[in-house]
Scaffold this motif. Sequence first.
Motif, PDB file in Angstrom:
ATOM      1  N   THR A 164      32.221  -0.864  44.413  1.00 40.79           N
ATOM      2  CA  THR A 164      33.574  -1.475  44.266  1.00 40.79           C
ATOM      3  C   THR A 164      34.665  -0.414  43.939  1.00 40.79           C
ATOM      4  O   THR A 164      35.691   0.012  44.556  1.00 40.79           O
ATOM      5  CB  THR A 164      33.823  -2.620  43.683  1.00 40.79           C
ATOM      6  OG1 THR A 164      32.903  -3.748  44.161  1.00 40.79           O
ATOM      7  CG2 THR A 164      35.335  -3.215  43.474  1.00 40.79           C
TER       8      THR A 164
ATOM      9  N   THR B 130      35.008   2.638  46.308  1.00 40.87           N
ATOM     10  CA  THR B 130      35.893   2.307  47.464  1.00 40.87           C
ATOM     11  C   THR B 130      37.102   2.199  47.175  1.00 40.87           C
ATOM     12  O   THR B 130      38.229   2.903  48.079  1.00 40.87           O
ATOM     13  CB  THR B 130      35.318   0.752  48.166  1.00 40.87           C
ATOM     14  OG1 THR B 130      34.030   1.013  48.295  1.00 40.87           O
ATOM     15  CG2 THR B 130      36.269   0.583  49.158  1.00 40.87           C
TER      16      THR B 130
ATOM     17  N   THR C 131      37.818  -2.640  52.523  1.00 38.80           N
ATOM     18  CA  THR C 131      37.265  -3.035  51.365  1.00 38.80           C
ATOM     19  C   THR C 131      36.265  -3.882  51.148  1.00 38.80           C
ATOM     20  O   THR C 131      35.978  -4.307  50.166  1.00 38.80           O
ATOM     21  CB  THR C 131      38.750  -3.520  50.360  1.00 38.80           C
ATOM     22  OG1 THR C 131      39.155  -4.397  51.170  1.00 38.80           O
ATOM     23  CG2 THR C 131      39.903  -2.411  50.323  1.00 38.80           C
ATOM     24  N   ARG C 132      35.896  -4.413  52.179  1.00 37.40           N
ATOM     25  CA  ARG C 132      34.810  -5.438  52.249  1.00 37.40           C
ATOM     26  C   ARG C 132      33.537  -4.712  51.726  1.00 37.40           C
ATOM     27  O   ARG C 132      33.211  -3.537  52.071  1.00 37.40           O
ATOM     28  CB  ARG C 132      34.601  -6.029  53.490  1.00 37.40           C
ATOM     29  CG  ARG C 132      33.497  -7.257  53.392  1.00 37.40           C
ATOM     30  CD  ARG C 132      33.689  -7.730  55.029  1.00 37.40           C
ATOM     31  NE  ARG C 132      32.501  -8.521  55.274  1.00 37.40           N
ATOM     32  CZ  ARG C 132      32.230  -9.012  56.658  1.00 37.40           C
ATOM     33  NH1 ARG C 132      32.964  -8.686  57.356  1.00 37.40           N
ATOM     34  NH2 ARG C 132      30.999  -9.758  56.639  1.00 37.40           N
ATOM     35  N   ILE C 133      32.742  -5.576  50.946  1.00 32.57           N
ATOM     36  CA  ILE C 133      31.670  -5.054  50.307  1.00 32.57           C
ATOM     37  C   ILE C 133      30.317  -5.865  50.883  1.00 32.57           C
ATOM     38  O   ILE C 133      30.499  -7.125  50.972  1.00 32.57           O
ATOM     39  CB  ILE C 133      31.416  -5.173  48.619  1.00 32.57           C
ATOM     40  CG1 ILE C 133      32.650  -4.526  48.071  1.00 32.57           C
ATOM     41  CG2 ILE C 133      30.184  -4.638  48.258  1.00 32.57           C
ATOM     42  CD1 ILE C 133      32.544  -3.102  48.376  1.00 32.57           C
TER      43      ILE C 133
ATOM     44  N   SER D  20      30.132  -0.294  51.173  1.00 34.05           N
ATOM     45  CA  SER D  20      31.401  -1.056  51.791  1.00 34.05           C
ATOM     46  C   SER D  20      31.540  -0.608  53.062  1.00 34.05           C
ATOM     47  O   SER D  20      30.895   0.270  53.579  1.00 34.05           O
ATOM     48  CB  SER D  20      32.736  -0.268  50.615  1.00 34.05           C
ATOM     49  OG  SER D  20      32.944   1.137  51.086  1.00 34.05           O
TER      50      SER D  20
ATOM     51  N   ASP E 285      34.168   0.701  54.313  1.00 30.80           N
ATOM     52  CA  ASP E 285      34.927   2.088  54.350  1.00 30.80           C
ATOM     53  C   ASP E 285      33.556   2.932  54.103  1.00 30.80           C
ATOM     54  O   ASP E 285      33.819   4.047  54.973  1.00 30.80           O
ATOM     55  CB  ASP E 285      35.662   2.192  53.097  1.00 30.80           C
ATOM     56  CG  ASP E 285      36.570   3.278  53.105  1.00 30.80           C
ATOM     57  OD1 ASP E 285      37.315   3.684  53.976  1.00 30.80           O
ATOM     58  OD2 ASP E 285      36.040   4.359  52.656  1.00 30.80           O
ATOM     59  N   ASP E 286      32.742   2.953  53.522  1.00 31.11           N
ATOM     60  CA  ASP E 286      31.483   3.674  53.171  1.00 31.11           C
ATOM     61  C   ASP E 286      30.749   4.101  54.584  1.00 31.11           C
ATOM     62  O   ASP E 286      30.845   5.048  55.019  1.00 31.11           O
ATOM     63  CB  ASP E 286      30.274   3.383  52.342  1.00 31.11           C
ATOM     64  CG  ASP E 286      30.826   3.266  50.749  1.00 31.11           C
ATOM     65  OD1 ASP E 286      31.582   4.285  50.683  1.00 31.11           O
ATOM     66  OD2 ASP E 286      30.253   2.642  50.347  1.00 31.11           O
TER      67      ASP E 286
END
Length: 330
Positions: free
Chosen positions: A68, A71, A87-89, A99, A101-102
């Motif tokens: 978290t 991100t 931003t969702r994990i 995430s 994003d990752d």
Amino acid sequence: MDTYNGWSLRRTIYVGILMVSILCNFYYPIKTRFISLKEQHFLESSKSRDCNIDRLLLEKCSELDFVTLRTYRRLSSNKNAIYVHGTRIINLGENYFISVDDILFGYDILFEKDYLYSMGSWLGVQFQSSPHDAIVFQQLIWKIKPDLIIDLGTNVGGSAVFFASIMSFYSDVGIVLTIDRKSFTKNWVPNKNLLCKDCVNPIDHKLWKKYVHFIQGTTIDPQVLNKVKNYVLNATTIFISQDAAHDGPSVYQDILNYAEFVSINSYMVIQDTKLDRINEYSVGPLAAVRKFMDYQNKNVENLTYRFEVDRSVEVFYYSQHAYGWLKRVK
């Protein structure tokens, strides 16, 4: 002598402990200041109880806490194109967190570093778009059915052939107007990095011959713009893709020069907003979009058009043009 040596050893240990303590107290408060207020608030509301990553209470932090924080730190920069749901994990199982994003940013890096953009083709012609964005382009063009598509940035003609192939299903007289400073017979991708070895030049392609009109010159050249205006005068519905120069000032100038040509409820797509982020210190397409939106908001009464950033078309979450799908609403 033994006592003196013993005292020297103890003194050295004490001094060492003191120095480590001073360094820790000095370093971590500075480090904390790099976390935005938004991140601090998010961490306070979502982290494990008693976890404090920045004060070294790491034994009480979960992997979710680390993901978290990573991100939100990455997305805190104004240079970053934030993916839809970035931003969702996600829990991949066995408490291994990652995430969105990752995942998406990682693929962006691979797409560039491994030259995957030089692998794709459309009907035999090299086509550098990602499959996700190609589908979105197809959906928009099919819905809008423009009779003029302005393609800023030809390279070897793959995007022009792609646009023409969609147009061929709804129009026999539409035009794909494609513009590049170099000849479409020359590829800016070096041969050593060109993965599509069987790709061909579009000059003999029937779609190219029927629909595509090529102008050689820079997109900001006044003579080129005058030629474009002649096409615009004879068109009913216009769609624009900006994929020419990617430096911020050039993209911004393209937006200003071509915005008025876009039809209401059609789009100007600013491609490769990802580059601001991949090239960490560059000012690229994303910066240009944000500058344009700011300019537009400050000049509402003086402009005959208005655009909105349409995130709803980013239906696959991943887009190399995140925040770059500009819809004309006025």
